[in-house]
Each structure stands twice: as C-alpha cells, then as structure tokens.
Design a protein around this motif. Structure first.
Motif, mmCIF file in Angstrom:
data_model
loop_
_atom_site.group_PDB
_atom_site.id
_atom_site.type_symbol
_atom_site.label_atom_id
_atom_site.label_comp_id
_atom_site.label_asym_id
_atom_site.label_seq_id
_atom_site.Cartn_x
_atom_site.Cartn_y
_atom_site.Cartn_z
ATOM 1 N N ALA A 238 0.780 -1.151 -0.015
ATOM 2 C CA ALA A 238 -0.080 0.088 0.002
ATOM 3 C C ALA A 238 0.971 1.265 -0.204
ATOM 4 O O ALA A 238 1.956 1.248 0.536
ATOM 5 N N GLU A 239 0.336 2.365 -0.517
ATOM 6 C CA GLU A 239 1.306 3.591 -0.550
ATOM 7 C C GLU A 239 0.918 4.152 0.710
ATOM 8 O O GLU A 239 -0.272 3.957 1.130
ATOM 9 N N ARG A 240 1.855 4.804 1.428
ATOM 10 C CA ARG A 240 1.980 5.385 2.710
ATOM 11 C C ARG A 240 0.735 6.880 2.507
ATOM 12 O O ARG A 240 1.083 7.468 1.486
ATOM 13 N N ALA A 241 -0.142 7.067 3.437
ATOM 14 C CA ALA A 241 -0.999 8.274 3.136
ATOM 15 C C ALA A 241 -1.401 8.626 4.580
ATOM 16 O O ALA A 241 -1.647 7.713 5.333
ATOM 17 N N GLU A 242 -1.554 9.779 4.839
ATOM 18 C CA GLU A 242 -2.187 10.356 5.869
ATOM 19 C C GLU A 242 -3.788 10.358 5.827
ATOM 20 O O GLU A 242 -4.316 10.988 4.814
ATOM 21 N N VAL A 243 -4.502 9.486 6.252
ATOM 22 C CA VAL A 243 -5.828 9.036 5.925
ATOM 23 C C VAL A 243 -6.691 9.853 6.633
ATOM 24 O O VAL A 243 -6.849 10.130 7.937
ATOM 25 N N VAL A 244 -7.453 10.704 5.688
ATOM 26 C CA VAL A 244 -8.614 11.571 6.382
ATOM 27 C C VAL A 244 -9.828 10.683 6.381
ATOM 28 O O VAL A 244 -10.614 10.688 7.484
ATOM 29 N N ASP A 245 -10.267 9.918 5.315
ATOM 30 C CA ASP A 245 -11.238 8.852 5.439
ATOM 31 C C ASP A 245 -11.279 7.994 4.222
ATOM 32 O O ASP A 245 -10.366 8.332 3.456
ATOM 33 N N THR A 246 -11.742 6.903 4.403
ATOM 34 C CA THR A 246 -11.829 5.705 3.070
ATOM 35 C C THR A 246 -12.929 5.923 2.092
ATOM 36 O O THR A 246 -12.929 4.861 1.595
ATOM 37 N N VAL A 247 -13.665 6.967 2.124
ATOM 38 C CA VAL A 247 -14.637 6.980 1.311
ATOM 39 C C VAL A 247 -14.008 7.170 -0.109
ATOM 40 O O VAL A 247 -13.337 7.752 -0.502
ATOM 41 N N GLY A 248 -14.594 6.224 -0.889
ATOM 42 C CA GLY A 248 -14.189 5.986 -2.364
ATOM 43 C C GLY A 248 -12.664 5.256 -2.750
ATOM 44 O O GLY A 248 -12.093 5.304 -3.669
ATOM 45 N N ALA A 249 -12.075 4.741 -1.520
ATOM 46 C CA ALA A 249 -10.750 4.223 -1.655
ATOM 47 C C ALA A 249 -10.710 2.985 -2.640
ATOM 48 O O ALA A 249 -9.989 3.121 -3.547
ATOM 49 N N GLY A 250 -11.430 2.189 -2.444
ATOM 50 C CA GLY A 250 -11.563 0.837 -3.455
ATOM 51 C C GLY A 250 -12.037 1.481 -4.513
ATOM 52 O O GLY A 250 -11.630 0.733 -5.816
ATOM 53 N N ASP A 251 -13.100 2.244 -4.768
ATOM 54 C CA ASP A 251 -13.430 2.599 -6.290
ATOM 55 C C ASP A 251 -12.695 3.256 -6.986
ATOM 56 O O ASP A 251 -12.312 3.056 -8.248
ATOM 57 N N THR A 252 -11.828 4.078 -6.427
ATOM 58 C CA THR A 252 -10.534 4.763 -7.164
ATOM 59 C C THR A 252 -9.398 3.857 -7.306
ATOM 60 O O THR A 252 -8.685 3.811 -8.420
ATOM 61 N N PHE A 253 -9.323 2.739 -6.508
ATOM 62 C CA PHE A 253 -8.327 1.559 -6.705
ATOM 63 C C PHE A 253 -8.756 1.094 -8.354
ATOM 64 O O PHE A 253 -7.758 0.705 -8.962
ATOM 65 N N ASN A 254 -9.994 0.630 -8.343
ATOM 66 C CA ASN A 254 -10.409 -0.029 -9.187
ATOM 67 C C ASN A 254 -10.191 0.839 -10.626
ATOM 68 O O ASN A 254 -9.561 0.386 -11.704
ATOM 69 N N ALA A 255 -10.433 2.064 -10.640
ATOM 70 C CA ALA A 255 -10.016 3.060 -11.798
ATOM 71 C C ALA A 255 -8.651 3.117 -12.077
ATOM 72 O O ALA A 255 -8.225 2.910 -13.210
ATOM 73 N N GLY A 256 -7.860 2.956 -11.152
ATOM 74 C CA GLY A 256 -6.286 3.224 -11.473
ATOM 75 C C GLY A 256 -5.983 1.727 -12.108
ATOM 76 O O GLY A 256 -5.188 2.040 -13.036
ATOM 77 N N VAL A 257 -6.428 0.716 -11.446
ATOM 78 C CA VAL A 257 -6.050 -0.773 -12.467
ATOM 79 C C VAL A 257 -6.375 -0.774 -13.676
ATOM 80 O O VAL A 257 -5.780 -0.811 -14.783
ATOM 81 N N MET A 258 -7.740 -0.098 -13.904
ATOM 82 C CA MET A 258 -8.139 -0.213 -15.193
ATOM 83 C C MET A 258 -7.592 0.807 -16.308
ATOM 84 O O MET A 258 -7.247 0.342 -17.421
ATOM 85 N N ALA A 259 -7.279 1.931 -15.616
ATOM 86 C CA ALA A 259 -6.769 3.011 -16.341
ATOM 87 C C ALA A 259 -5.328 2.602 -17.105
ATOM 88 O O ALA A 259 -5.219 2.771 -17.982
#
Length: 308
Positions: A238-259
């Motif tokens: 996983a990339e290191r990040a200062e987490v504010v919230d996890t809303v949309g995390a998996g959804d944007t992971f999907n987009a990154g993979v497909m992109a």
C-alpha cells in the motif's frame, strides 16, 4: 471507451459547523460513479450507465460527471428521487445508512437499457446496484447481453444485510462473477463469497475457478495482490498516506487498475487471459497510488492525472 454500470447517489457526509455541531453535506458519490469519475480524471474515455434523477441532486451528479470528463449519453433519466447515503465516520472508516426506496437508480428496468455502441470496449459493474432489485436484475441482463464481446471488470463491494433476499443476491452475484474477466474484492468480500474455503489465496483461487481470468484482492494497509490466469500471484504494498477517510478508496483503486491496463492496451478479454506479472504489478501499483491520494482528502475526491 470504458462504460461504468451502476449507482450514482449522494453521500451525506458529516462536517463540523461553526457551533461545533456536525451537519451533513451532500457529495456526489456511489461506488460505480466514483470509479467513473476517477477514470475521467485519469484521462481515460469513460461513460456512465445509471439511473439518474431530474431532481436537484440528479443535476448535481450530472454536473460533476461533466466536470470530470465523464460522458452521460448512457444515463437513464427519470423524475424519481436520488438515492441518499448518510455516512458515519469512525476513525476515518465509513459506515452507511442508505435511503434507496423507489429511487431513480434502483427502479431502472431492463426495457430501459440503451443499445451499446461499438465504442464501448470494456464494462465495469459493482456496488449496491448489484444488491437490490429491480436494478440488480437489470445490470445482470446487461452483462449477459453485452459482456461476451467486451472486457468485464466487477467489484461486488459486498454489504451484508443490504440485499432484501440474501440467497437471491448470492445466486445472481455468482452468475455475474462467472461472466467477468477481472474481479476485485476485499478480503472481507472474498470471505463472504467463498465461505467454505480457508486462506486468502485459496479463496482467490476458488473464486477464479468460477470464471474470472484475474482476481484482485485488496487488504487495506497491507496492500493488494493479484492472481493471474496461469496461477501466478503478484503483490504490491500500500502507498503511505495520512488518512482523512476511506470513502471511495476501493472505487478509485479500481479506476487506477483499469486506467493503467487501458493505457497499455491490455483491457481486453484476450489480454487479461494472458496478462504478465509485470503488467499486473504496474496496474496494481498505479491503483494503490490513486487510492492513497483519495484517502488523504475528505470524501470520494479522486486525483487528476497531473497529481500523480
């Protein structure tokens, strides 16, 4: 072009006010909507197929699509209300209460589905739109009708207890997963889908045996792994990040993979069956980077390509 098929809704996210009390602020969202938005911002050709209201929230959703370069020619418009998802954040992790009865997104029927043009080369399905009828049956019909000639990715994003009939939900979901070329699941999703097998890789192999060429498993801070058609396993941190919230995390992971796969010319049925470990590692790493930026800011606010 990638066609994302599924829910577009409003996330009501708590924000502090000047008095110290929290008030809910409406953000454009929904798992499939978030994936479409992220793909648009990453520079891929993308469109959304969803039931969207003509009410003020539906207008907000459509405006947000345009701002993120997502096409809207496959939207199914109606005067029904927009689905609302009230979010409760606990240590940055989101829990949801959905208000979805009789909504524009939920009530779409198979008869309203548009014909897909030849420009659509890949399909993405997921989210709560696969759990509740009639829209769940409508998306299943679309996959059965159009999936054989296009690459298909699915993220079931299991929400236990959300489906009114869990047995019917499971049967429909397993039928759809068998038609997918690539499936992304969390470790919790995987345990629900394959309950009779122990061990993450064993569960992923059991899911792969149902039909998908590639199975991706996300494990939060532990990163992600991918199982290729030839049995090889690829993992990324996983990339290191200062987490504010996890809303949309998996959804944007999907987009990154497909992109990244789309950019490499590998988002096709044939390419996914013969995907190399190196190509999958690139895609997983890109997905992790996109998700890390998303969790570092409030709500589902995926990055633009220039931010990466």
């Amino acid at each position: 072009m990638i066609l994302c098929c599924g829910e577009a809704l409003i996330d009501m996210i708590p924000n502090p006010t000047a008095t110290g009390q929290e008030a809910f602020v409406p953000y454009a969202g929904g798992a499939v909507f978030n994936t479409a938005i992220s793909l648009g911002r990453l520079g891929r050709k993308v469109n959304l197929l969803s039931g969207v209201s003509t009410d003020l929230f539906g207008v907000q959703l459509q405006e947000f699509l345009a701002q993120s370069h997502v096409g809207d020619s496959y939207l199914i418009r109606s005067g029904r209300p927009t689905t609302l998802a009230f979010v409760k954040l606990e240590n940055g992790h989101a829990k949801y209460a959905f208000y979805d009865e009789n909504t524009a997104g939920r009530m779409i029927e198979a008869e309203a589905l548009p014909e897909l043009g030849p420009e659509v080369t890949a399909l993405f399905f997921g989210g709560i739109s696969l759990a509740c009828e009639p829209c769940a049956d409508t998306y299943a019909t679309l996959l059965a009708r159009e999936g054989a000639s296009r690459a298909v990715m699915m993220d079931p994003n299991i929400r236990q207890g959300f489906a009114p009939d869990e047995a019917r939900y499971r049967d429909r979901l397993m039928t759809m997963l068998a038609q997918a070329d690539m499936v992304k699941v969390s470790d919790e999703d995987l345990a629900w889908i394959i309950p009779d097998v122990e061990g993450l890789e064993a569960q992923a192999k059991a899911l792969q045996a149902q039909g998908p060429s590639v199975v991706l498993v996300t494990r939060g801070a532990e990163g992600a792994l991918g199982l290729l058609a030839d049995g090889q396993v690829v993992s990324v941190a996983a990339e290191r990040a200062e987490v504010v919230d996890t809303v949309g995390a998996g959804d944007t992971f999907n987009a990154g993979v497909m992109a990244r796969l789309d950019e490499l010319g590998l988002l096709t049925k044939e390419a996914l069956r013969t995907l190399t470990p190196e190509a999958l590692e690139q895609a997983l790493a890109y997905g992790a980077k996109v998700a890390a930026i998303t969790v570092a800011r409030a709500g589902a606010n995926p990055p633009w390509a220039h931010e990466l």
